[in-house]
Design a protein around this motif. Structure first.
Motif, PDB file in Angstrom:
ATOM      1  N   TRP A 322      -9.121 -36.118   1.872  1.00  0.00           N
ATOM      2  CA  TRP A 322     -10.034 -36.989   1.118  1.00  0.00           C
ATOM      3  C   TRP A 322     -10.448 -38.147   2.001  1.00  0.00           C
ATOM      4  O   TRP A 322      -9.611 -38.794   2.642  1.00  0.00           O
ATOM      5  N   THR A 323     -11.748 -38.414   2.071  1.00  0.00           N
ATOM      6  CA  THR A 323     -12.238 -39.557   2.840  1.00  0.00           C
ATOM      7  C   THR A 323     -12.865 -40.564   1.896  1.00  0.00           C
ATOM      8  O   THR A 323     -13.554 -40.185   0.938  1.00  0.00           O
ATOM      9  N   TYR A 324     -12.622 -41.819   2.155  1.00  0.00           N
ATOM     10  CA  TYR A 324     -13.131 -42.883   1.286  1.00  0.00           C
ATOM     11  C   TYR A 324     -13.219 -44.145   2.125  1.00  0.00           C
ATOM     12  O   TYR A 324     -12.214 -44.618   2.662  1.00  0.00           O
ATOM     13  N   SER A 325     -14.405 -44.686   2.239  1.00  0.00           N
ATOM     14  CA  SER A 325     -14.620 -45.820   3.130  1.00  0.00           C
ATOM     15  C   SER A 325     -14.650 -47.132   2.365  1.00  0.00           C
ATOM     16  O   SER A 325     -14.869 -47.170   1.148  1.00  0.00           O
ATOM     17  N   GLU A 326     -14.455 -48.201   3.092  1.00  0.00           N
ATOM     18  CA  GLU A 326     -14.564 -49.529   2.500  1.00  0.00           C
ATOM     19  C   GLU A 326     -15.967 -49.764   1.959  1.00  0.00           C
ATOM     20  O   GLU A 326     -16.154 -50.403   0.920  1.00  0.00           O
ATOM     21  N   GLY A 327     -16.960 -49.217   2.659  1.00  0.00           N
ATOM     22  CA  GLY A 327     -18.338 -49.369   2.205  1.00  0.00           C
ATOM     23  C   GLY A 327     -18.570 -48.739   0.845  1.00  0.00           C
ATOM     24  O   GLY A 327     -19.230 -49.332  -0.025  1.00  0.00           O
ATOM     25  N   VAL A 328     -18.046 -47.545   0.638  1.00  0.00           N
ATOM     26  CA  VAL A 328     -18.196 -46.889  -0.657  1.00  0.00           C
ATOM     27  C   VAL A 328     -17.463 -47.675  -1.734  1.00  0.00           C
ATOM     28  O   VAL A 328     -17.974 -47.860  -2.849  1.00  0.00           O
ATOM     29  N   ALA A 329     -16.260 -48.152  -1.428  1.00  0.00           N
ATOM     30  CA  ALA A 329     -15.477 -48.900  -2.408  1.00  0.00           C
ATOM     31  C   ALA A 329     -16.207 -50.167  -2.852  1.00  0.00           C
ATOM     32  O   ALA A 329     -16.291 -50.468  -4.051  1.00  0.00           O
ATOM     33  N   GLU A 330     -16.739 -50.902  -1.895  1.00  0.00           N
ATOM     34  CA  GLU A 330     -17.455 -52.132  -2.232  1.00  0.00           C
ATOM     35  C   GLU A 330     -18.747 -51.823  -2.988  1.00  0.00           C
ATOM     36  O   GLU A 330     -19.129 -52.558  -3.913  1.00  0.00           O
ATOM     37  N   TYR A 331     -19.405 -50.736  -2.615  1.00  0.00           N
ATOM     38  CA  TYR A 331     -20.606 -50.309  -3.322  1.00  0.00           C
ATOM     39  C   TYR A 331     -20.272 -49.951  -4.764  1.00  0.00           C
ATOM     40  O   TYR A 331     -21.023 -50.294  -5.695  1.00  0.00           O
ATOM     41  N   SER A 332     -19.155 -49.277  -4.977  1.00  0.00           N
ATOM     42  CA  SER A 332     -18.742 -48.897  -6.318  1.00  0.00           C
ATOM     43  C   SER A 332     -18.582 -50.122  -7.208  1.00  0.00           C
ATOM     44  O   SER A 332     -19.074 -50.145  -8.346  1.00  0.00           O
ATOM     45  N   VAL A 333     -17.899 -51.132  -6.701  1.00  0.00           N
ATOM     46  CA  VAL A 333     -17.693 -52.355  -7.486  1.00  0.00           C
ATOM     47  C   VAL A 333     -19.032 -52.981  -7.855  1.00  0.00           C
ATOM     48  O   VAL A 333     -19.267 -53.370  -9.009  1.00  0.00           O
ATOM     49  N   ALA A 334     -19.919 -53.062  -6.865  1.00  0.00           N
ATOM     50  CA  ALA A 334     -21.234 -53.664  -7.112  1.00  0.00           C
ATOM     51  C   ALA A 334     -22.008 -52.879  -8.165  1.00  0.00           C
ATOM     52  O   ALA A 334     -22.648 -53.457  -9.055  1.00  0.00           O
ATOM     53  N   GLN A 335     -21.961 -51.541  -8.085  1.00  0.00           N
ATOM     54  CA  GLN A 335     -22.685 -50.713  -9.037  1.00  0.00           C
ATOM     55  C   GLN A 335     -22.095 -50.791 -10.440  1.00  0.00           C
ATOM     56  O   GLN A 335     -22.823 -50.769 -11.444  1.00  0.00           O
ATOM     57  N   GLN A 336     -20.773 -50.874 -10.530  1.00  0.00           N
ATOM     58  CA  GLN A 336     -20.146 -50.987 -11.845  1.00  0.00           C
ATOM     59  C   GLN A 336     -20.687 -52.196 -12.594  1.00  0.00           C
ATOM     60  O   GLN A 336     -20.908 -52.154 -13.810  1.00  0.00           O
ATOM     61  N   LEU A 337     -20.911 -53.274 -11.859  1.00  0.00           N
ATOM     62  CA  LEU A 337     -21.416 -54.494 -12.478  1.00  0.00           C
ATOM     63  C   LEU A 337     -22.929 -54.463 -12.643  1.00  0.00           C
ATOM     64  O   LEU A 337     -23.460 -54.768 -13.716  1.00  0.00           O
ATOM     65  N   GLU A 338     -23.639 -54.085 -11.587  1.00  0.00           N
ATOM     66  CA  GLU A 338     -25.096 -54.141 -11.607  1.00  0.00           C
ATOM     67  C   GLU A 338     -25.698 -53.201 -12.642  1.00  0.00           C
ATOM     68  O   GLU A 338     -26.685 -53.537 -13.309  1.00  0.00           O
ATOM     69  N   LEU A 339     -25.115 -52.016 -12.792  1.00  0.00           N
ATOM     70  CA  LEU A 339     -25.658 -51.021 -13.713  1.00  0.00           C
ATOM     71  C   LEU A 339     -25.078 -51.133 -15.120  1.00  0.00           C
ATOM     72  O   LEU A 339     -25.442 -50.357 -15.997  1.00  0.00           O
ATOM     73  N   GLY A 340     -24.167 -52.074 -15.325  1.00  0.00           N
ATOM     74  CA  GLY A 340     -23.552 -52.211 -16.638  1.00  0.00           C
ATOM     75  C   GLY A 340     -22.612 -51.076 -16.983  1.00  0.00           C
ATOM     76  O   GLY A 340     -22.340 -50.830 -18.159  1.00  0.00           O
ATOM     77  N   ILE A 341     -22.097 -50.384 -15.960  1.00  0.00           N
ATOM     78  CA  ILE A 341     -21.115 -49.328 -16.200  1.00  0.00           C
ATOM     79  C   ILE A 341     -19.857 -49.925 -16.814  1.00  0.00           C
ATOM     80  O   ILE A 341     -19.193 -49.305 -17.646  1.00  0.00           O
ATOM     81  N   VAL A 342     -19.538 -51.150 -16.400  1.00  0.00           N
ATOM     82  CA  VAL A 342     -18.464 -51.922 -17.026  1.00  0.00           C
ATOM     83  C   VAL A 342     -19.100 -53.092 -17.762  1.00  0.00           C
ATOM     84  O   VAL A 342     -19.785 -53.921 -17.161  1.00  0.00           O
ATOM     85  N   GLU A 343     -18.888 -53.137 -19.061  1.00  0.00           N
ATOM     86  CA  GLU A 343     -19.404 -54.240 -19.867  1.00  0.00           C
ATOM     87  C   GLU A 343     -18.564 -54.350 -21.135  1.00  0.00           C
ATOM     88  O   GLU A 343     -17.749 -53.475 -21.437  1.00  0.00           O
ATOM     89  N   ASP A 344     -18.747 -55.441 -21.856  1.00  0.00           N
ATOM     90  CA  ASP A 344     -18.084 -55.589 -23.144  1.00  0.00           C
ATOM     91  C   ASP A 344     -18.607 -54.531 -24.116  1.00  0.00           C
ATOM     92  O   ASP A 344     -19.750 -54.069 -24.001  1.00  0.00           O
ATOM     93  N   ASP A 345     -17.771 -54.163 -25.074  1.00  0.00           N
ATOM     94  CA  ASP A 345     -18.216 -53.258 -26.116  1.00  0.00           C
ATOM     95  C   ASP A 345     -19.423 -53.873 -26.812  1.00  0.00           C
ATOM     96  O   ASP A 345     -19.339 -54.980 -27.357  1.00  0.00           O
ATOM     97  N   PRO A 346     -20.585 -53.204 -26.779  1.00  0.00           N
ATOM     98  CA  PRO A 346     -21.789 -53.801 -27.366  1.00  0.00           C
ATOM     99  C   PRO A 346     -21.651 -54.130 -28.842  1.00  0.00           C
ATOM    100  O   PRO A 346     -22.318 -55.054 -29.341  1.00  0.00           O
ATOM    101  N   ALA A 347     -20.813 -53.413 -29.551  1.00  0.00           N
ATOM    102  CA  ALA A 347     -20.694 -53.620 -30.996  1.00  0.00           C
ATOM    103  C   ALA A 347     -19.874 -54.852 -31.357  1.00  0.00           C
ATOM    104  O   ALA A 347     -20.151 -55.517 -32.354  1.00  0.00           O
ATOM    105  N   THR A 348     -18.841 -55.159 -30.536  1.00  0.00           N
ATOM    106  CA  THR A 348     -17.915 -56.242 -30.902  1.00  0.00           C
ATOM    107  C   THR A 348     -17.857 -57.365 -29.879  1.00  0.00           C
ATOM    108  O   THR A 348     -17.344 -58.444 -30.184  1.00  0.00           O
ATOM    109  N   GLY A 349     -18.315 -57.122 -28.660  1.00  0.00           N
ATOM    110  CA  GLY A 349     -18.185 -58.115 -27.612  1.00  0.00           C
ATOM    111  C   GLY A 349     -16.818 -58.185 -26.988  1.00  0.00           C
ATOM    112  O   GLY A 349     -16.546 -59.061 -26.172  1.00  0.00           O
ATOM    113  N   VAL A 350     -15.930 -57.243 -27.345  1.00  0.00           N
ATOM    114  CA  VAL A 350     -14.572 -57.202 -26.803  1.00  0.00           C
ATOM    115  C   VAL A 350     -14.536 -56.232 -25.633  1.00  0.00           C
ATOM    116  O   VAL A 350     -14.982 -55.076 -25.759  1.00  0.00           O
TER     117      VAL A 350
END
Length: 402
Positions: A322-350
């Protein structure tokens, strides 16, 4: 054309497609290892949690809290790895990392062991692993995988970590000029290449493609896409766009894509789950541990550097190909936030909460696909109670991204 280099990182998409066909397998897939960890735990440098406090797990949780992931170490699993203290040791035979469980800067008084999935466990589904080895307290179980396993290996999701699936369909912007959505890109009859039936079934149910456009032969490599850029192919928004542009020299340019969550792929990806019987047995532990997991995900996204360093160390020391670079890892974090992949539950805000209406919709929408594919029987599907698949009872409702 020259042979395209293969990044093992891409094989995760293949595993995501085949997990349903493996979900009913009960065979044990990993032998006990007699190997000693490569380093002895000497104690975390973090101060001890105050006795009896919310961060003191010593009186309610197992001495070692075992957590099972569904794939190789990567940034999408950051919340688990962020809890591993700096005294960690790695068992390169068993492919595990163990250290003091450190949350919010303090030692909780117990250890954490994180186990990777995928090829490390012969692609066994996480629910099967949790029932084969009851030392596993927490497992990452996709909602559709939980539905498949509900009859024989029931699990209860206790916290969402990724709010929306990072799965995508990707296409070459030069081959599909002007396409902004999957529907645009498939309108000319383009073939959709996936590793399973669920995504094509979803697209067909919405009239985006017909049967002539379905190709389930995806092998998790870039070869097909590079050699035939007219196709659409599955992938992850947290990886493939970076990898294709920066780490596949035979491609070396941007791709376009759309999140499948935007067109009805509404499952909760890799939420934290326990065996159904563990909800009561470990209730006191979960009451403290689940809020720690909620906060750990948010802390990781705010400062991922230490957890990424651990993930890269594990990839190197596990040495599985398995190969996994620092660049991919940092990109993943940025995308999780930028695309709203990680966000509060829209229904409750929790953060970390499950939306009851969404859970019911997942059950209603995905059961027909799973029955048609043979992943579950009609009788087992009819017996599933949506309330048995999740609980919000252990969440700290004050925790949010806002």
């Amino acid at each position: 054309m020259s042979t395209v280099s293969v990044s093992p990182r891409l094989r995760r998409a293949l595993a995501a497609g085949v997990v349903l066909s493996l979900a009913v397998s009960l065979a044990a897939c990993s032998a006990d290892s007699d190997a000693e960890p490569d380093a002895a735990s000497t104690g975390s440098s973090a101060p001890a949690a105050d006795a009896g406090s919310a961060l003191d797990l010593s009186d309610v949780c197992p001495a070692t809290v075992v957590m099972q992931q569904d794939w190789q170490p990567e940034a999408e699993h950051g919340a688990m790895y962020a809890l591993v203290g700096d005294d960690y040791s790695i068992d390169t035979d068993a492919k595990t990392v163990t250290g003091s469980l450190v949350a919010q800067g303090v030692d909780t008084g117990v250890d954490i062991e994180v186990r990777p999935g995928g090829p490390n466990v012969n692609f066994q589904p996480v629910p099967a692993l949790m029932y084969l080895d009851t030392d596993i307290l927490i497992g990452a179980v996709n909602t559709d995988a939980a539905i498949v396993a509900a009859a024989d290996q029931p699990t209860v999701a206790v916290a969402s970590q990724l709010t929306w699936s990072p799965q995508i369909l990707m296409w070459d912007p030069e081959s599909h000029p002007g396409a902004e959505t999957i529907e645009d890109a498939t309108a000319d009859g383009a073939v959709v290449v996936t590793s399973g039936d669920v995504i094509p079934a979803l697209l067909q149910s919405q009239g985006m493609i017909d049967s002539s456009q379905v190709d389930t032969s995806y092998e998790g490599t870039p070869q097909r896409f590079v050699s035939d850029p007219t196709i659409l192919q599955q992938g992850f928004a947290t990886a493939e766009p970076y990898i294709y542009e920066n780490e596949i020299p035979e491609w070396g340019r941007p791709i376009d894509y759309q999140l499948l969550s935007e067109i009805g792929y509404s499952i909760y990806p890799e939420p934290l789950a326990v065996r159904a019987d563990a909800v009561e047995e470990y209730g006191d532990c979960l009451a403290k541990l689940v809020p720690i997991m909620q906060q750990s995900q948010l802390d990781f996204l705010e400062d991922p550097s230490a957890a990424i360093a651990l993930i890269l160390d594990l990839v190197d020391q596990y040495d599985t190909g398995w190969t996994y670079s620092e660049g991919v890892a940092e990109y993943s974090v940025a995308q999780q936030l930028e695309l709203g992949i990680v966000e509060d539950d829209p229904a409750t805000g929790v953060f970390g909460a499950f939306d009851p209406d969404r859970m019911q919709s997942i059950l209603d929408d995905f059961v027909p696909f799973l029955v048609e594919s043979g992943s579950i029987s009609s009788s087992d599907a009819d017996a599933i109670d949506v309330d048995s698949l999740y609980t919000n009872d252990f969440l700290d409702t004050s925790i949010s991204m806002g």
